[in-house]
Design an enzyme around this catalytic site. Structure first.
Site, PDB file in Angstrom:
ATOM      1  N   LYS A  10      -0.820  -4.716 -14.750  1.00 31.89           N
ATOM      2  CA  LYS A  10      -0.051  -6.402 -15.045  1.00 31.89           C
ATOM      3  C   LYS A  10      -1.815  -7.443 -15.013  1.00 31.89           C
ATOM      4  O   LYS A  10      -2.185  -6.931 -15.099  1.00 31.89           O
ATOM      5  CB  LYS A  10       0.326  -7.434 -13.846  1.00 31.89           C
ATOM      6  CG  LYS A  10       1.845  -6.391 -12.760  1.00 31.89           C
ATOM      7  CD  LYS A  10       1.933  -7.067 -11.473  1.00 31.89           C
ATOM      8  CE  LYS A  10       3.108  -6.616 -11.162  1.00 31.89           C
ATOM      9  NZ  LYS A  10       3.961  -6.743 -10.197  1.00 31.89           N
ATOM     10  N   TYR A  50      12.804  -9.551 -15.045  1.00 36.22           N
ATOM     11  CA  TYR A  50      12.340  -9.584 -13.523  1.00 36.22           C
ATOM     12  C   TYR A  50      13.798 -10.264 -13.439  1.00 36.22           C
ATOM     13  O   TYR A  50      13.844 -11.025 -12.259  1.00 36.22           O
ATOM     14  CB  TYR A  50      11.367 -10.891 -13.302  1.00 36.22           C
ATOM     15  CG  TYR A  50       9.854  -9.665 -12.956  1.00 36.22           C
ATOM     16  CD1 TYR A  50      10.285  -8.449 -11.798  1.00 36.22           C
ATOM     17  CD2 TYR A  50       8.791  -9.873 -13.959  1.00 36.22           C
ATOM     18  CE1 TYR A  50       8.664  -7.554 -11.950  1.00 36.22           C
ATOM     19  CE2 TYR A  50       7.749  -9.237 -13.323  1.00 36.22           C
ATOM     20  CZ  TYR A  50       8.077  -8.020 -12.295  1.00 36.22           C
ATOM     21  OH  TYR A  50       7.073  -6.976 -12.060  1.00 36.22           O
ATOM     22  N   ASN A 113      -0.260  -8.082  -7.864  1.00 34.81           N
ATOM     23  CA  ASN A 113      -0.211  -7.043  -7.584  1.00 34.81           C
ATOM     24  C   ASN A 113      -0.877  -5.877  -8.188  1.00 34.81           C
ATOM     25  O   ASN A 113      -0.145  -4.672  -7.845  1.00 34.81           O
ATOM     26  CB  ASN A 113       0.539  -6.971  -5.803  1.00 34.81           C
ATOM     27  CG  ASN A 113       1.893  -6.440  -7.076  1.00 34.81           C
ATOM     28  OD1 ASN A 113       1.964  -6.887  -8.281  1.00 34.81           O
ATOM     29  ND2 ASN A 113       3.452  -6.105  -6.409  1.00 34.81           N
ATOM     30  N   HIS A 116       3.160  -3.027 -11.374  1.00 34.24           N
ATOM     31  CA  HIS A 116       4.545  -2.811 -11.310  1.00 34.24           C
ATOM     32  C   HIS A 116       5.156  -1.434 -11.337  1.00 34.24           C
ATOM     33  O   HIS A 116       4.231  -0.628 -12.738  1.00 34.24           O
ATOM     34  CB  HIS A 116       5.506  -3.717 -11.828  1.00 34.24           C
ATOM     35  CG  HIS A 116       7.027  -2.986 -12.364  1.00 34.24           C
ATOM     36  ND1 HIS A 116       7.700  -3.939 -11.147  1.00 34.24           N
ATOM     37  CD2 HIS A 116       7.502  -2.166 -12.862  1.00 34.24           C
ATOM     38  CE1 HIS A 116       9.316  -2.961 -11.320  1.00 34.24           C
ATOM     39  NE2 HIS A 116       8.223  -2.461 -12.749  1.00 34.24           N
ATOM     40  N   GLU A 127      14.530  -0.331 -16.955  1.00 32.35           N
ATOM     41  CA  GLU A 127      12.779  -0.810 -17.978  1.00 32.35           C
ATOM     42  C   GLU A 127      12.160   0.282 -19.303  1.00 32.35           C
ATOM     43  O   GLU A 127      12.076  -0.743 -19.872  1.00 32.35           O
ATOM     44  CB  GLU A 127      12.039  -0.467 -16.034  1.00 32.35           C
ATOM     45  CG  GLU A 127      13.076  -1.821 -15.214  1.00 32.35           C
ATOM     46  CD  GLU A 127      11.504  -1.858 -14.103  1.00 32.35           C
ATOM     47  OE1 GLU A 127      10.905  -0.717 -13.891  1.00 32.35           O
ATOM     48  OE2 GLU A 127      13.143  -2.511 -12.868  1.00 32.35           O
TER      49      GLU A 127
END
Ligand code: CMP
Length: 138
Positions: A10, A50, A113, A116, A127
């Site tokens: 990320k 998302y 975080n 993913h 995805e």
């Protein structure tokens, strides 16, 4: 394909120059990298990726974060890839992640975080298709 999953390093981790360290953890976890690219998501792409979280209170902030700077998208291969990657990355909230996991060591907070990972085989297929054409990953 139960032996493939999608990972996204990320924007927080890319900005902090953690890409190499995170890829090292992935490789040490026994994964092969089938495909990898850097992409700066548009707001629309982040919203689409998302969409499953669109009713959550954190959705708008998450979309803004994911489209704020480039990220690295990877297709990874290993037996039981989805579950195996989730073990390597740790819990969503880094405060709750096991010692030695990517999120424990590199994540800032529950949103930023670091990485993913797909949460099911069904989502891994969706995805991967979101980011890569069939001809790219075969
Ligand atoms: P990821 O594994 O990419 O899946 C959904 C993302 O939403 C998650 O990692 C976090 O970046 C974010 N997220 C999940 N729960 C929260 C929360 N409670 N507050 C803020 N962001 C969250």
């Amino acid at each position: 394909m139960t032996n493939r999953t999608l990972a996204i390093i990320k924007p927080d981790a890319v900005k902090k120059m953690l890409t190499g360290k995170i890829i090292d953890r992935i490789l040490k976890g026994g994964f092969a990298i089938i495909h990898m690219k850097q992409i700066h998501l548009t707001k629309k792409q982040a919203e689409g990726f998302y969409a499953i979280h669109r009713d959550k209170p954190f959705y708008n902030d998450l979309v803004a974060f994911m489209s704020s700077a480039p990220c690295i998208v990877l297709v990874l291969k290993k037996e039981n890839a989805v579950d195996e990657l989730r073990k390597v990355i740790g819990a969503t909230n880094p405060d709750l992640a096991d010692e030695g996991t990517i999120r424990k060591d590199f994540a800032d907070n529950i949103q930023n975080n670091a990485i993913h990972g797909s949460d099911s085989n069904e989502n891994a297929i969706k995805e991967i298709a979101f980011f890569f054409s069939t001809s790219e990953i075969l």
